[in-house]
Design a protein around this motif. Structure first.
Motif, PDB file in Angstrom:
ATOM      1  N   LEU C 401      36.973  38.884  45.711  1.00 60.63           N
ATOM      2  CA  LEU C 401      37.527  37.582  46.116  1.00 60.63           C
ATOM      3  C   LEU C 401      37.093  36.506  45.130  1.00 60.63           C
ATOM      4  O   LEU C 401      37.877  35.644  44.745  1.00 60.63           O
ATOM      5  N   ASP C 402      35.824  36.569  44.689  1.00 56.82           N
ATOM      6  CA  ASP C 402      35.336  35.604  43.688  1.00 56.82           C
ATOM      7  C   ASP C 402      36.112  35.730  42.376  1.00 56.82           C
ATOM      8  O   ASP C 402      36.289  34.760  41.652  1.00 56.82           O
ATOM      9  N   HIS C 403      36.517  36.968  42.079  1.00 60.03           N
ATOM     10  CA  HIS C 403      37.254  37.203  40.838  1.00 60.03           C
ATOM     11  C   HIS C 403      38.721  36.815  40.959  1.00 60.03           C
ATOM     12  O   HIS C 403      39.506  37.033  40.035  1.00 60.03           O
ATOM     13  N   GLY C 404      39.109  36.289  42.122  1.00 62.29           N
ATOM     14  CA  GLY C 404      40.490  35.811  42.259  1.00 62.29           C
ATOM     15  C   GLY C 404      41.489  36.863  42.692  1.00 62.29           C
ATOM     16  O   GLY C 404      42.678  36.743  42.399  1.00 62.29           O
ATOM     17  N   PHE C 405      41.011  37.891  43.379  1.00 64.52           N
ATOM     18  CA  PHE C 405      41.922  38.901  43.910  1.00 64.52           C
ATOM     19  C   PHE C 405      41.643  39.120  45.383  1.00 64.52           C
ATOM     20  O   PHE C 405      40.481  39.113  45.792  1.00 64.52           O
ATOM     21  N   HIS C 406      42.701  39.328  46.150  1.00 59.26           N
ATOM     22  CA  HIS C 406      42.447  39.753  47.516  1.00 59.26           C
ATOM     23  C   HIS C 406      41.917  41.180  47.453  1.00 59.26           C
ATOM     24  O   HIS C 406      42.226  41.934  46.534  1.00 59.26           O
ATOM     25  N   ALA C 407      41.077  41.536  48.409  1.00 63.93           N
ATOM     26  CA  ALA C 407      40.495  42.883  48.402  1.00 63.93           C
ATOM     27  C   ALA C 407      41.533  43.905  48.854  1.00 63.93           C
ATOM     28  O   ALA C 407      42.440  43.580  49.603  1.00 63.93           O
ATOM     29  N   PRO C 408      41.360  45.163  48.423  1.00 65.03           N
ATOM     30  CA  PRO C 408      42.187  46.236  48.965  1.00 65.03           C
ATOM     31  C   PRO C 408      41.798  46.480  50.436  1.00 65.03           C
ATOM     32  O   PRO C 408      40.852  45.870  50.939  1.00 65.03           O
TER      33      PRO C 408
END
Lengths: 126, 443, 480
Positions: C401-408
């Motif tokens: 999430l911090d990296h700008g992606f929703h989690a799988p």
């Protein structure tokens, strides 16, 4: 209530301590650690009949729900209302204040089919 | 169509995967199970698609809507439409990662709170499919809580809701459904008492009921409780702007069809199942529930909670199988209620009530027409026509009016009854047109 | 960016209004007896429209969503939601149609329902569809009731059991139980497929139905699906396909050819209708011809170019909900499908499969695949805590999430330890996939260099990790 000499354990991690023909039941210390933080215990109603080895209560953690199997058969005569406000008692004192309910035993001899404290400890230690 | 790979992309990706062609990736699907042919119309470009859609939509006749029966033509404010179209709400999934979904979660908390406030209850879930399925879930919870097996359903409950309950519980055979007939259009207290015994888990009390009438709810609730049964209220949320809340007259559960709060008619869906209950029953209701908590720094935040009730954890032991709900419809309702506030909701409800009563008076004054039932009603009433109601409806259709719902489609003995609904949307002119058209049937 | 927002009720000021109506000619007390009137007004917020708009706009900004972020939730098919579909569904002619309007007044809507049913029949090879179910789980329940009715109609009342795979979605066993069936779980083999021998052992005259997800929740095709169907049919049971993962088969294969008797599709997954933060969905159910008469009412029928709703259908299981279905969602799926021809449909599945395999191939050295072979539309990888300073899948998900992606999707399917279930969908570009791969690789490196950073993630979101235990022990679900 619970003491190491009068307590019997089921393979499914419930304990039963008998005083006369009434058994107090709960879950083992090992089980509460496995389940981790208990958030709710769904207890049977007073007056309900429970059968040894069949599910009669549910223990909920944040992300799991575990069945509680009656260690002995009989009629529920009292339930631990304190668990309603404070389910964490199951984690803090599984053998004490975290007891679940009391059963007026239909067949006290069923206790003999359960493990004693040491036997149970051995069964969960490997 | 909506993929963006170029031929080069594909090639380089296949190389990175380490296969020669896409077919290598498909090898696990046996060749003879791959379909050789699909009979499919040509693809429409976006302008062609829009033209096609406009043409289809134009085949629906625009009508001034006097029909209710579980779906009402209420006004949807522009701010509701604009906000629920925001991609951040529209294109998010169920808030599984709470930290990245605080907007959706807080909106659900506000929804639950608003529904509790409306119904006078302590807890609500994040929504169910529609009013009928919400009722199915509520009576099923009542049966589990009481350990009893019978549900009393008045004939004054929406007949299609009764059908839904029959479908839900028919295969399993429990809980058992028993219908109480309501010849006066309302649930008679003694008729209910005659059916109350120690096996009754819940009595369903719909008020306003299917015929628009208000039940003697406090008395019904008191008597049902006297026999150890729970009371499941069915109430239109808009009506609660003026009518006493179910929680205040003694209901244990309250359900409703929430479509009227910010959601268009859409020919039946998506709608919004509302379910609220008293605190003691909170762990027995199904569906997503959002709870307030704190984060690692002590700041307020929201999570999905009480999840151990749900199918993804309990699987076959779960009380319900619900997963997806009607989140966006619930958001529309939440925003609409925030725009309204208590005063706006009251104003809207009073307008419905007033317009319905004035039309009822005028319609019943047309020779040959009369109101079918006595008793207080909210914004729906049953008009008894001198001819089959179907004929009245057909005639009004030609004047651009959807006159209501002929009850003959539900009860064969009610062929002359027309269920009419008036919302804040209906204008004076439309109501006049309605009454004038009835004049053609005067004997 | 906004990091927190008060509750609407905390912004409430008595006397403020966001909308007003014309005054009624007479107050409620003039029409109704006093005792039915509400005594205490509901505690709803009192806000001006400007504040309402700002409040919910700010709330929206606390969300990750498909429009702003890659959202690779496995089994959820978060593909782009084309905006033309939204416009189609919002057309006044469709939106204003009352569900009790006579058929003559709603021919446009009925035609869409009819045509979409036919398109879904063609896509799946099945004979008939109902669009009534409101979601996938509702579709499953419908299918289970159809199966129950089918057996009952043959006078066969012994069939009390439904078999599900141990990799199945939780809704499968829950739906079966709701239909009054006992549930028996059948194990998967090490290669992620259902154990055919175990299935054969479990099948018998008591079996009503076998429920199978195809491709399964590991993103793998049940190679022996035909043998599974034969064994199922040999004992007189039906085969149900959970079509949540249909995106992998779109335009490639027809489930009817596998021997599937009943299936549900998720319009809010494979057919691009938006999820709206948890719904509305739509879960149409398709069946083989011999089961068609059991489908719920109302049914849409066509005669000489006119469309009608049939409510009297002998054999039908009845009504699953009010009215005809989630028509607003159905319209969007219809629009989606009409934007495709057969070739484009096939490229949906192909590109979805290509993207999932690309992610799998680029990550499996650090996050091993649960089953090491090509997948279909999604791949299931694992976190190895023993190689990552004890960090778990949950930590990796939060750091993503911090990296700008929703989690799988995480910790599912249940048969895979520390599962990361990744479904990229066909609408993501190679650049996005590559950035996602880089993020997961960077997190793996972080796990070794700065494990605390990963363990305490997220750091850059509106809130840090939330106390779920406190929320569940002392539920606060409304402002009261």
């Amino acid at each position: 209530m619970f003491n190491e000499t009068n307590c019997r354990f089921a393979k499914t991690h419930e304990w039963a301590c008998a005083e006369g023909d009434v058994a107090t039941v709960g879950i083992s210390d090992y089980a509460q650690k496995e389940i981790s933080d208990v958030v709710f215990v769904e207890l049977p109603k007073v007056g309900a009949r429970v059968e040894q080895g069949t599910p009669c209560a549910v223990i909920e953690s944040v992300k799991a729900a575990a069945d509680f199997f009656a260690p002995v058969s009989g009629e529920v005569t009292a339930v631990n209302d304190a668990l309603g406000d404070n389910p964490g008692l199951v984690n803090q004192a599984p053998h004490g204040e975290g007891w679940f309910f009391k059963i007026k035993m239909a067949r006290p001899a069923e206790l003999d089919s359960l493990m004693d404290f040491e036997g149970y400890q051995r069964s969960v230690s490997h | 169509m909506y993929s963006s790979h170029t031929a080069t992309d594909r090639e380089e990706m296949l190389r990175a995967i380490g296969v020669a062609s896409l077919d290598d990736l498909l090898a696990q699907i046996p060749g003879d199970l791959r379909a050789a042919h699909f009979e499919w119309p040509p693809a429409l470009s976006e302008p062609e698609l829009m033209a096609h859609a406009h043409a289809l939509a134009a085949r629906n006749q625009p009508l001034a809507c006097f029909a209710g029966a579980g779906a009402q033509d209420h006004f949807v404010p522009a701010a509701v439409k604009a906000l629920i179209r925001r991609g951040e709400f529209l294109t998010a999934y169920t808030p599984y990662q709470a930290e990245a979904s605080q907007g959706t979660l807080q909106a659900i908390y506000e929804f639950q709170s608003s529904i509790c406030a409306l119904y006078g209850m302590d807890a609500a879930n994040a929504s169910l499919y529609d009013g009928a399925t919400a009722l199915a879930e509520a009576v099923s919870a009542a049966a589990r809580i009481t350990g009893r097996n019978k549900i009393l359903l008045p004939e004054s409950l929406h007949p299609e809701w009764r059908e839904v309950l029959k479908t839900y519980f028919g295969a399993k055979g429990e809980p058992v459904l028993e219908t109480i007939s309501c010849p006066t259009g309302r649930l008679d207290v003694s008729a209910m008492e005659a059916r109350l015994d120690e096996t009754v888990a819940a009595v369903v009390v719909a008020t306003p009921n299917f015929f628009g009438l208000l039940e003697d709810a406090p008395v019904l609730a008191e008597r049902a409780h006297g026999r150890g049964a729970l009371v499941v209220a069915v109430a239109d949320p808009v009506s609660l702007g003026v009518l006493e809340a179910p929680g205040h007259w003694g209901a244990d559960f309250a359900v409703g069809e929430g479509q009227g709060l910010g959601n268009p008619l859409n020919y039946g869906g998506p709608y919004l199942g509302l379910l609220a209950c008293r605190k003691a029953h909170m762990r027995h209701i199904p569906g997503r529930i959002c709870g307030l908590t704190t984060d690692a720094d002590g700041r307020r935040g929201f999570v999905l909670t009480l999840q151990a009730r749900e199918q993804h954890i309990r699987r076959e032991r779960a009380a319900s199988n619900i997963c997806s709900n009607e989140a966006l419809c619930a958001l529309a309702a939440t925003i609409h209620l925030a725009l309204l506030g208590p005063a706006g909701l009251k104003e809207m409800a009073e307008l419905c009530l007033d317009k319905a009563h004035r039309l009822a008076e005028q319609a019943a004054a047309v020779p040959g027409f009369r109101l079918c039932f006595d008793g207080p009603f909210f914004n729906e009433f049953v008009l008894e026509c001198p001819v089959p109601a179907e004929r009245v409806r057909r005639a009004l259709l030609k004047r651009g009016l959807l006159a209501g719902v002929p009850l003959g489609r539900y009860v064969t003995t009610r062929k002359h009854s027309l269920l009419v609904c008036v919302t804040e949307q209906r204008t004076e002119e439309e109501c006049e047109r309605f009454v004038a058209a009835l004049g053609d049937f005067a004997p | 960016m906004t990091s927190s927002e008060k509750l609407s009720i905390e912004k409430s000021v008595p006397g403020r209004r966001g909308i007003w109506f014309a005054k009624a000619s007479r107050p409620a007390a003039d029409w109704l007896p006093h005792h039915v009137l509400r005594r205490v007004p509901p505690r709803l917020p009192e806000m001006a429209e400007s504040e309402v708009v700002r409040h919910y706009t700010r709330l929206s900004q606390l969300n990750y969503c498909l429009d702003t972020h890659f959202y690779p939730l496995g089994s959820c098919t978060m593909k782009h939601n084309p905006r033309a579909n939204e416009e189609v569904a919002a057309l006044e002619g469709f939106a204003a149609a009352h569900p009790c309007a006579p058929e003559t007044a709603v021919q446009g809507t009925l035609e869409v329902l009819f045509r979409l049913e036919r398109l879904l029949c063609e896509l799946t090879g099945l004979a008939a569809f109902t669009l009534q179910p409101a979601a996938g789980a509702h579709g499953e329940f419908t299918g289970i009731l159809v199966a129950a009715a089918f057996h009952r109609a043959r006078g066969d009342r012994k069939r009390k059991e439904i078999l599900v795979a141990d990799s199945s979605h939780g809704t499968n066993p829950a739906s079966a139980a709701l239909g009054g069936f006992a549930v028996r779980t059948v194990a998967s083999r090490a290669d992620g497929r259902l154990d055919l021998d175990a299935l054969r052992m479990a099948l018998g005259p008591q079996t009503a139905m076998v429920m199978l997800t195809v491709p399964n929740t590991l993103g793998l095709f049940e190679r022996q699906i035909r043998e599974i169907a034969e064994a199922t049919h040999a004992v007189g049971a039906l085969l149900y396909m959970d079509g949540a993962n249909f995106n992998a088969l779109m335009g490639l294969a027809k489930p009817a050819d596998f021997g599937v008797d009943i299936l549900h599709l998720n319009l809010h997954k494979s057919f691009s209708t938006p999820h709206g933060g948890g719904g509305p969905g739509s879960g149409p159910v398709g069946v083989q011809a011999r089961l068609a008469k059991f489908l719920p009412v109302p049914r849409v029928v066509e005669k000489n170019g006119r469309f009608k709703l049939q409510t009297r259908c002998p054999g039908s299981i009845g009504r699953m909900r009010s009215f005809a279905g989630n028509v607003g969602v159905i319209l969007k799926a219809y629009a989606y499908l009409r934007g495709h021809d057969a070739l484009r449909l096939r490229s949906v599945a192909e590109n979805a499969i290509l993207n999932a395999n690309y992610v799998r191939a680029r990550l499996k050295d650090l996050y091993p695949a649960a089953v090491d072979e090509p997948c279909l539309h999604e791949c299931v990888l694992r976190t190895e805590p023993e190689k990552m300073n004890g960090l778990k899948t949950l930590d990796v998900a939060k750091r993503l999430l911090d990296h700008g992606f929703h989690a799988p999707t995480i910790y599912f399917p249940l048969i895979v330890h520390e599962a990361l279930m990744i479904e990229p969908t066909e609408t993501e570009t190679r650049e996005t996939l590559e950035a996602f791969v880089s993020a997961l690789r960077a997190i793996h490196a972080e796990a070794l260099s700065d494990p605390e950073k990963v363990k305490t993630a997220p750091h850059d979101l509106p809130v840090r990790r939330l106390d779920e235990l406190a929320a569940a022990r002392n539920p606060n679900v409304a402002w009261g």
